[in-house]
Scaffold this motif. Structure first.
Motif, short mmCIF file in Angstrom:
data_model
loop_
_atom_site.label_atom_id
_atom_site.label_comp_id
_atom_site.label_asym_id
_atom_site.label_seq_id
_atom_site.Cartn_x
_atom_site.Cartn_y
_atom_site.Cartn_z
N TRP A 55 0.81 -1.22 0.00
CA TRP A 55 0.00 0.00 0.00
C TRP A 55 0.84 1.28 0.00
O TRP A 55 0.55 2.20 -0.75
CB TRP A 55 -0.95 0.00 1.20
N PRO A 56 1.91 1.39 0.80
CA PRO A 56 2.73 2.62 0.72
C PRO A 56 3.32 2.84 -0.68
O PRO A 56 3.32 3.97 -1.18
CB PRO A 56 3.83 2.39 1.76
N ALA A 57 3.80 1.77 -1.31
CA ALA A 57 4.35 1.91 -2.66
C ALA A 57 3.28 2.30 -3.66
O ALA A 57 3.51 3.16 -4.52
CB ALA A 57 5.02 0.59 -3.08
N PHE A 59 0.55 3.96 -3.02
CA PHE A 59 0.14 5.33 -2.71
C PHE A 59 1.12 6.33 -3.32
O PHE A 59 0.72 7.26 -4.03
CB PHE A 59 0.05 5.50 -1.19
N ILE A 60 2.40 6.13 -3.05
CA ILE A 60 3.41 7.09 -3.52
C ILE A 60 3.53 7.04 -5.04
O ILE A 60 3.57 8.09 -5.70
CB ILE A 60 4.76 6.78 -2.85
N TRP A 61 3.57 5.82 -5.62
CA TRP A 61 3.79 5.72 -7.06
C TRP A 61 2.60 6.24 -7.86
O TRP A 61 2.77 6.79 -8.95
CB TRP A 61 4.09 4.27 -7.42
N THR A 62 1.41 6.09 -7.33
CA THR A 62 0.23 6.60 -8.03
C THR A 62 0.28 8.12 -8.12
O THR A 62 0.06 8.70 -9.19
CB THR A 62 -1.05 6.16 -7.31
N PHE A 63 0.59 8.77 -7.02
CA PHE A 63 0.71 10.23 -7.04
C PHE A 63 1.84 10.68 -7.97
O PHE A 63 1.70 11.66 -8.71
CB PHE A 63 0.95 10.77 -5.62
N TYR A 64 2.94 9.96 -7.92
CA TYR A 64 4.08 10.34 -8.76
C TYR A 64 3.74 10.24 -10.25
O TYR A 64 4.04 11.16 -11.03
CB TYR A 64 5.27 9.43 -8.44
N CYS A 65 3.08 9.16 -10.65
CA CYS A 65 2.75 8.97 -12.07
C CYS A 65 1.67 9.96 -12.53
O CYS A 65 1.73 10.46 -13.66
CB CYS A 65 2.28 7.54 -12.31
N VAL A 66 0.71 10.26 -11.66
CA VAL A 66 -0.32 11.22 -12.03
C VAL A 66 0.28 12.62 -12.19
O VAL A 66 -0.05 13.36 -13.12
CB VAL A 66 -1.45 11.23 -10.99
N LEU A 67 1.18 13.00 -11.29
CA LEU A 67 1.81 14.31 -11.39
C LEU A 67 2.74 14.40 -12.60
O LEU A 67 2.92 15.48 -13.18
CB LEU A 67 2.60 14.61 -10.11
N ARG A 68 3.30 13.28 -13.00
CA ARG A 68 4.27 13.28 -14.10
C ARG A 68 3.62 13.16 -15.47
O ARG A 68 4.20 13.59 -16.46
CB ARG A 68 5.24 12.12 -13.89
N LYS A 77 -5.71 17.19 -13.93
CA LYS A 77 -4.68 16.61 -13.06
C LYS A 77 -4.86 17.09 -11.62
O LYS A 77 -4.71 16.30 -10.67
CB LYS A 77 -3.29 16.98 -13.59
N MET A 78 -5.19 18.36 -11.45
CA MET A 78 -5.42 18.90 -10.11
C MET A 78 -6.61 18.22 -9.44
O MET A 78 -6.57 17.86 -8.26
CB MET A 78 -5.63 20.40 -10.18
N VAL A 79 -7.68 18.02 -10.22
CA VAL A 79 -8.87 17.36 -9.68
C VAL A 79 -8.55 15.93 -9.27
O VAL A 79 -8.96 15.45 -8.20
CB VAL A 79 -10.01 17.40 -10.71
N VAL A 80 -7.81 15.22 -10.12
CA VAL A 80 -7.46 13.83 -9.82
C VAL A 80 -6.59 13.74 -8.57
O VAL A 80 -6.79 12.88 -7.70
CB VAL A 80 -6.74 13.19 -11.03
N VAL A 81 -5.62 14.65 -8.44
CA VAL A 81 -4.74 14.64 -7.27
C VAL A 81 -5.54 14.89 -5.99
O VAL A 81 -5.30 14.27 -4.95
CB VAL A 81 -3.62 15.68 -7.45
N VAL A 86 -8.99 9.48 -1.54
CA VAL A 86 -10.18 8.71 -1.16
C VAL A 86 -10.09 7.26 -1.63
O VAL A 86 -10.19 6.32 -0.82
CB VAL A 86 -11.46 9.39 -1.68
N PRO A 87 -9.92 6.97 -2.96
CA PRO A 87 -9.83 5.57 -3.36
C PRO A 87 -8.59 4.87 -2.83
O PRO A 87 -8.63 3.66 -2.55
CB PRO A 87 -9.80 5.64 -4.90
N LEU A 88 -7.48 5.61 -2.67
CA LEU A 88 -6.27 4.97 -2.16
C LEU A 88 -6.41 4.56 -0.70
O LEU A 88 -5.88 3.52 -0.29
CB LEU A 88 -5.08 5.91 -2.33
#
Length: 585
Positions: A55-57, A59-68, A77-81, A86-88
Motif C-alpha cells: 500500500w505505501p508503494a 500510494f506514492i507511485w500513483t501520485f508520482y505517475c499522475v503528477l508526471r 490533473k489537479m482534480v485527480v490529485v 479517497v480511493p487509495l
C-alpha cells in the motif's frame, strides 16, 4: 436420453430425482463447510499481507505517475490529485473485504459444484469422486488465486501506472476540463449520487420479488416438463441446484444494481461537462432511473417501458428516445427468450462449464502452446538465447520474451489465416475463431477486433516466404519505429509505404500483447513457459559456453520444476522427463 412422456412418467422422474439430488447437495455442503475455512484463511491472510505491504508503494507511485503524466491537462490533473486519497485510502478495506467474500464464495461453492460434477456421465468410480473431488483442488486453486492477485499488485498495477507516465506523441492532446465547469459538475454529482442510489435501490428491491418468482416459475416448469436445462441428464443436478441458489442470484442482482447506481450518479457530472449545462445533468439524474426501470421490465417480462419520467438530457438526443405519455418508443427490441438466456447463463456458471468460457480457454491454451513451439524454434535458430531466458527468470525483465515471442506467434496465425482466406483466425486445424463464435467477454472483443483488421491488412500486402522469414527476425531483433530501421535488414521490398504498414501492424500488435501481459494468468503461465524453454536450452546445449558459467546452485532445474502452480509443474516435469528420455535414446 429418452425424455419421459405422460403424467406418471414425469411424476416418477421428479420423485426419483429428489433423493438423489439432496444426497449430493448435503455431501457438497459438508465438504464446503470443511474446506471453506481453510480456503478463506489462505486467501484473506495472503491477500491482506500483499495489500498492506504494497500500500505505501502504491500510494506514492500513483501520485508520482499522475503528477508526471502528460496525458492529463493541468485542471484535470489537479482534480485527480485532490480526489486520489479517497480511493487509495479505501483500497485496503475494499481489497480485504473482497478477498473475504471471494474466499467464502470459492471455498464453499467450489467443493459443492465438484460434487455434482463427479456424477457426470464420463466419470468412472462416481462414489469415490463424490467424496474426493473439490477438496485438494480447491485448496490449490486458492493458492493460484493468491498468486494471480500478487502478480496483479506487483506487475499489472505498476505497468498501468508506468504507461500513464510515458511520453505521449506530439499530436496527442491531453485530456482536460474547463475550470469554470467544475462547480456545476461537482454539484450534479453530489445530487446524483444520493438520488440515484436511493431511487435505483428502491426500484431493484421493488422488482426483486418478481425476479424471484419468474426464475422459480421458469425452472420449475422446465423441471416438470424435462425441458431446457433439465433435458440432458448431466445438467439435471445443476439445474436443481439453480432452483435452490436462485435467491442468491436475486440478491446478487440487487447488490449489483446498488453498486452501479453509485457510478451512474457520478456520471451526472460528466453529462454537465459534455453538455455545458447543469439542467442537462439534473435531467440525466431523473432519466437514468427511468432507463434502469425499463431495462428491468424488459428482463422480467413486465409492462413495456417505464412509468417514470424521462426528460431530455442531451441536446442532440433523438426525440424517439424520450418518453412520451408514459410509453417508450425506443424499446423495439427482441424480448422473447431474454430471461431464458439469463437463466441458462446462470446455470452454465453453476456447472463450471460456462459455454462462453470454453473457447476462451481454448484460445488462451493455443496462445501459450504456440509460444512454446515458436520459442523452441527461435531458440534453435538463435533468435533468442539463454541470456534472454536468464534475464526473464532472474531479473524479471521479460520484455523480449514476454512481448516479442507472443507477438510473433500471433503474426504467424495472422499470416496463416490470411493465406487460407479465412473469415476469422485459424488457431488450429479444426478451430477457426470468428466474431460469431468468439468469447463474448468485452475485454476479449477489444483484442479480437483489431486482430481481424490486421489480418485483412496483411492479406492485402501479400507477403512471400522470404519476407515472412525476414519479418520473424525483424520482430525479434529489430526496431520497428521508422521505415529506415529496416534498411540494413534482409527485407526485400524497398517500398517505404509497405515497410511503414508492416511496422504499424507490429507496433500495434506488441501493444495488444503488452495489455494481455497485465492479466495475472498470463504472467503465471508465461513463467512456466520460460522455465520449459530454459530446460530446453540446457538439454540441447544452446549457448554452451554461457551455460557453463552459470552456477548450478543458482540455476537448478529441479528447483525450477518445483516452482510455479501445479499445472505448470506437471507440464514442466513431464516435458523435462520426456526430454531427458529422448536424449538418453
Amino acid at each position: 436420453m429418452k425424455v419421459p412422456v405422460g403424467f406418471f412418467q414425469v411424476l416418477w422422474s421428479f420423485v426419483s430425482f429428489l433423493p438423489y439430488f439432496f444426497l449430493l447437495f448435503t455431501l457438497g455442503l459438508l465438504k464446503g463447510a470443511i474446506i471453506g475455512p481453510v480456503v478463506i484463511g489462505i486467501i484473506v491472510i495472503s491477500n491482506s499481507a500483499v495489500i498492506i505491504g504494497l500500500w505505501p508503494a502504491h500510494f506514492i507511485w500513483t501520485f508520482y505517475c499522475v503528477l508526471r503524466t502528460k496525458r492529463l491537462g493541468p485542471v484535470l490533473k489537479m482534480v485527480v490529485v485532490v480526489a486520489l486519497p479517497v480511493p487509495l485510502i479505501l483500497w485496503p478495506i475494499v481489497g480485504i473485504v473482497g478477498s473475504l467474500l471471494g474466499g467464502i464464495g470459492f471455498g464453499f461453492f467450489a467443493p459443492l459444484f465438484a460434487t455434482f460434477e463427479a456424477v457426470g456421465e464420463n466419470v468412472a468410480d462416481k462414489c469415490y469422486h463424490c467424496f474426493v473431488d473439490g477438496c485438494l483442488s480447491t485448496i490449490r486453486g486458492s493458492w493460484t488465486a493468491v498468486q494471480d492477485f500478487t502478480d496483479f499488485c506487483f506487475h499489472s498495477y505498476f505497468s498501468y501506472m508506468d504507461e500513464l507516465s510515458e511520453k505521449v506523441p506530439e499530436d496527442e492532446k491531453p485530456v482536460d476540463i474547463r475550470l469554470s465547469k467544475l462547480p456545476s459538475c461537482f454539484l450534479a454529482s453530489l445530487i446524483g449520487v444520493p438520488v440515484d442510489v436511493s431511487l435505483i435501490t428502491a426500484v431493484a428491491l421493488w422488482k426483486s420479488p418478481y425476479m424471484l418468482y419468474q426464475g422459480w416459475k421458469r425452472l420449475l416448469e422446465d423441471l416438470v416438463g424435462r425441458e431446457g436445462p433439465f433435458l440432458e441428464t448431466v445438467c439435471v443436478p445443476f439445474a436443481g441446484l439453480a432452483i435452490l441458489l436462485w435467491p442468491l442470484a436475486v440478491v446478487g442482482a440487487v447488490i449489483a444494481a446498488v453498486i452501479s447506481s453509485f457510478f451512474l450518479g457520478l456520471y451526472a457530472g460528466v453529462i454537465v461537462h459534455q453538455e455545458d449545462s447543469l439542467l442537462m445533468g439534473l435531467a440525466y439524474i431523473v432519466s437514468v432511473v427511468s432507463l434502469f426501470d425499463e431495462y428491468v421490465n424488459d428482463l422480467l417480462y413486465l409492462s413495456e417501458g417505464s412509468c417514470l419520467p424521462r426528460p431530455r438530457y442531451r441536446r442532440n438526443m433523438n426525440p424517439n428516445q424520450v418518453k412520451k405519455n408514459g410509453q417508450s418508443n425506443d424499446t423495439n427490441r427482441c424480448r422473447q427468450g431474454l430471461f431464458r438466456l439469463q437463466l441458462e447463463k446462470l446455470l452454465s456458471i453453476l456447472s463450471l462449464n460456462f459455454i462462453v468460457c470454453v473457447p476462451l480457454i481454448q484460445v488462451w491454451d493455443w496462445l501459450f502452446k504456440s509460444c512454446e513451439v515458436n520459442g523452441r524454434i527461435l531458440l534453435r535458430d538463435g533468435l533468442i538465447d539463454i541470456m534472454d531466458i536468464e534475464e526473464c527468470i532472474v531479473k524479471g525483465n521479460c520484455k523480449k520474451l514476454g512481448i516479442k515471442l507472443p507477438a510473433w506467434s500471433i503474426v504467424q496465425c495472422l499470416l496463416a489465416s490470411a493465406k487460407s482466406n479465412s473469415s476469422g483466425l485459424v488457431i488450429s486445424d479444426d478451430l477457426e475463431l470468428t466474431k460469431s463464435n468468439s468469447p463474448r467477454e468485452k475485454m476479449f472483443e477489444w483484442f479480437i477486433g483489431p486482430l481481424l483488421i490486421m489480418k485483412e491488412q496483411i492479406k492485402q500486402l501479400q507477403l512471400d516466404d522470404k519476407e515472412e522469414t525476414c519479418l520473424r527476425e525483424l520482430i525479434m531483433l529489430g526496431k520497428n519505429e521508422n521505415p529506415e530501421d529496416w534498411d540494413d535488414s534482409h527485407f526485400l521490398s524497398s517500398d517505404n509505404v509497405r515497410k511503414a504498414q508492416l511496422q504499424a501492424i507490429i507496433r500495434r500488435l506488441q501493444g495488444i500483447v503488452a495489455s494481455m501481459s497485465r492479466v495475472p494468468t498470463f504472467r503465471r503461465r508465461f513463467r512456466n513457459l520460460v522455465k520449459m524453454l530454459y530446460i530446453e536450452a540446457l538439454q540441447t546445449g544452446a549457448s554452451a559456453n554461457h551455460i557453463g558459467e552459470i552456477p548450478k546452485s543458482r540455476y537448478n532445474t529441479d528447483s525450477l520444476v518445483r516452482s510455479g502452480d501445479k499445472e505448470g509443474r506437471d507440464e514442466t516435469v513431464m516435458y523435462y522427463q520426456q526430454t531427458r528420455k529422448n536424449m538418453t535414446l
